[in-house]
Every structure is written in structure tokens, then in C-alpha cells.
Write a protein that holds these residues in place. Structure first.
Motif, mmCIF file in Angstrom:
data_model
loop_
_atom_site.group_PDB
_atom_site.id
_atom_site.type_symbol
_atom_site.label_atom_id
_atom_site.label_comp_id
_atom_site.label_asym_id
_atom_site.label_seq_id
_atom_site.Cartn_x
_atom_site.Cartn_y
_atom_site.Cartn_z
ATOM 1 N N ASP A 66 15.676 -3.997 -3.426
ATOM 2 C CA ASP A 66 14.666 -2.839 -3.318
ATOM 3 C C ASP A 66 13.505 -2.903 -2.044
ATOM 4 O OD1 ASP A 66 13.285 -0.591 -4.148
ATOM 5 O OD2 ASP A 66 11.905 -1.807 -5.384
ATOM 6 N N THR A 68 11.999 -1.116 1.280
ATOM 7 C CA THR A 68 11.652 0.526 1.588
ATOM 8 C C THR A 68 11.727 0.704 2.947
ATOM 9 O OG1 THR A 68 9.637 -0.438 2.579
ATOM 10 C CG2 THR A 68 10.185 -0.135 0.159
ATOM 11 N N ARG A 70 10.463 2.019 5.265
ATOM 12 C CA ARG A 70 9.435 0.726 6.505
ATOM 13 C C ARG A 70 9.884 -0.664 6.536
ATOM 14 N NH1 ARG A 70 3.871 0.546 4.375
ATOM 15 N NH2 ARG A 70 4.577 0.770 2.265
ATOM 16 N N GLU A 71 10.283 -1.327 5.579
ATOM 17 C CA GLU A 71 10.542 -2.575 5.553
ATOM 18 C C GLU A 71 11.517 -2.289 6.314
ATOM 19 O OE1 GLU A 71 8.447 -4.586 1.800
ATOM 20 O OE2 GLU A 71 10.830 -3.491 1.908
ATOM 21 N N ASP A 98 7.475 6.279 2.837
ATOM 22 C CA ASP A 98 7.656 6.442 0.604
ATOM 23 C C ASP A 98 8.178 7.092 0.550
ATOM 24 O OD1 ASP A 98 6.774 3.697 1.400
ATOM 25 O OD2 ASP A 98 4.837 3.273 0.428
ATOM 26 N N ARG A 105 15.653 9.476 5.317
ATOM 27 C CA ARG A 105 15.783 8.393 5.595
ATOM 28 C C ARG A 105 16.841 7.919 6.504
ATOM 29 N NH1 ARG A 105 13.453 7.032 0.641
ATOM 30 N NH2 ARG A 105 16.265 6.629 -0.171
#
Length: 204
Positions: A66, A68, A70-71, A98, A105
Motif C-alpha cells: 500500500d 502512496t 508520494r512515497e 493523495d 498518478r
């Protein structure tokens, strides 16, 4: 399976390094076409490595799957940091990042990767700053570098991957604008419609 993926990644990275060494030797006007092809091959391999790493995350423990947006972007830039020795920074609006849908994305990831790779490979940048924020009701992705720069007006359509970057931005309903000059710096801005579920207060 994870060990197999990691061995594949190492093999791809080794080939990528060889291509980049070959590209560095093709600096004369007569070999620029070859250089462009080698750069494209290196970019494709870099994308393949990223896809394999994404696959590892998907088959890994649930706590790692899971990840994200950003990660994922911060992790990719951190790995580039270690591999190239350049200073790469990433700032993002958490609410905007998010709320991005899968298509946004995917397109923004591709744009960011190509823009940063261009800055490092073509511009030999030492510093690259990436930001993602909401502004005036739109999303704004900015990539700034201190590399050698280029003349955007002198590129022939697909130079420095601009054609692909602009098409990806267009696919998002937005636009890609590049400001650069010989000697640098270079700034790329991609404006795109903010996600409908983004709070109005976060777009101030």
C-alpha cells in the motif's frame, strides 16, 4: 520470487550503466543520433527497473504493497540520489498527491521520471528540485534543475523527450511548459486539472 526480481534488477542496472558509458563516448555531432538512441534505451531500461520494483512491492507483504504516490516518488528520487550523487529534493501537497486517480498518478510518474532523467543525463545537473502542489484550482508539477540547459526552440519536436512530455500532459487535460536556455537552468511545469475530490481549501 523476490530474489529473482532483485537479480533481474541488478542485471538491468548493469546494462543501463553500460549504455550510459557508451552514450558518454558519443558526443560528436556525427554520433548524436547514436547518442539519442542510447539515451532512449537507457531510459527504457530505467522504466523497466521501476516496473520490476513496483512488482516486488505488489507481491510483498501487505504493509509494503500500500505504497502512496508520494512515497513511491520520494523512494525513486532517493535511489537516484544514491546512484548519481546529485542533490534531488521532492516536496508535495499531501492532499493533492493523495487525491490523484490512478491515471493521473501513472502520467505524472512518467513525466517526472523522464524530466529528472533528462536533467541528469543530458543536463548533467547537480541539483534537481521537484514539487507537486495545488495552485489556482489546478495541479502543478514543477521540475527545476541547474544543468547545462538547452534551447527549446531549437529542438525538433521530440528533442529531450519534449514531445512525449507534452503529450502526457495533454492526456491529463493539461499542458507542459519548458523554460530553458543554453547554460541553464531549466524549469518544467505541468499544469493539470485538480482532482474533483480535492478540498477547495487545499487549493488556496
Amino acid at each position: 520470487v523476490r530474489d529473482l526480481h532483485e537479480r533481474t534488477i541488478q542485471s538491468l542496472l548493469a546494462v543501463n550503466a553500460q549504455l550510459m558509458r557508451c552514450a558518454s563516448l558519443a558526443e560528436t555531432p556525427a554520433t548524436m543520433a547514436l547518442r539519442n538512441e542510447l539515451d532512449t534505451a537507457a531510459a527504457d531500461l530505467d522504466a523497466a527497473v521501476s516496473e520490476v520494483r513496483d512488482g516486488i512491492l505488489r507481491i510483498g507483504p501487505a504493509t509494503k504493497a500500500d505504497v502512496t504516490f508520494r512515497e513511491a516518488m520520494a523512494d525513486w528520487l532517493a535511489r537516484l540520489n544514491r546512484g548519481h550523487g546529485a542533490s534531488l529534493t521532492f516536496e508535495s501537497d499531501a492532499a493533492l498527491a493523495d487525491s490523484l486517480d490512478p491515471r493521473a498518478r501513472t502520467e505524472l510518474t512518467a513525466i517526472l521520471r523522464e524530466a529528472v532523467s533528462n536533467a541528469l543525463r543530458h543536463g548533467h545537473a547537480e541539483r534537481v528540485a521537484v514539487s507537486l502542489r495545488a495552485e489556482n484550482g489546478q495541479g502543478l508539477l514543477t521540475v527545476q534543475d541547474d544543468g547545462s540547459g538547452f534551447d527549446p526552440a531549437a529542438t525538433t519536436g521530440g528533442g529531450h523527450g519534449l514531445k512525449h512530455l507534452r503529450q502526457r500532459a495533454k492526456d491529463l487535460g493539461g499542458e507542459c511548459v519548458v523554460e530553458s536556455r543554453i547554460g541553464g537552468p531549466t524549469t518544467l511545469r505541468v499544469r493539470f486539472p485538480a482532482p474533483p475530490n480535492l478540498s477547495a481549501t487545499s487549493q488556496a
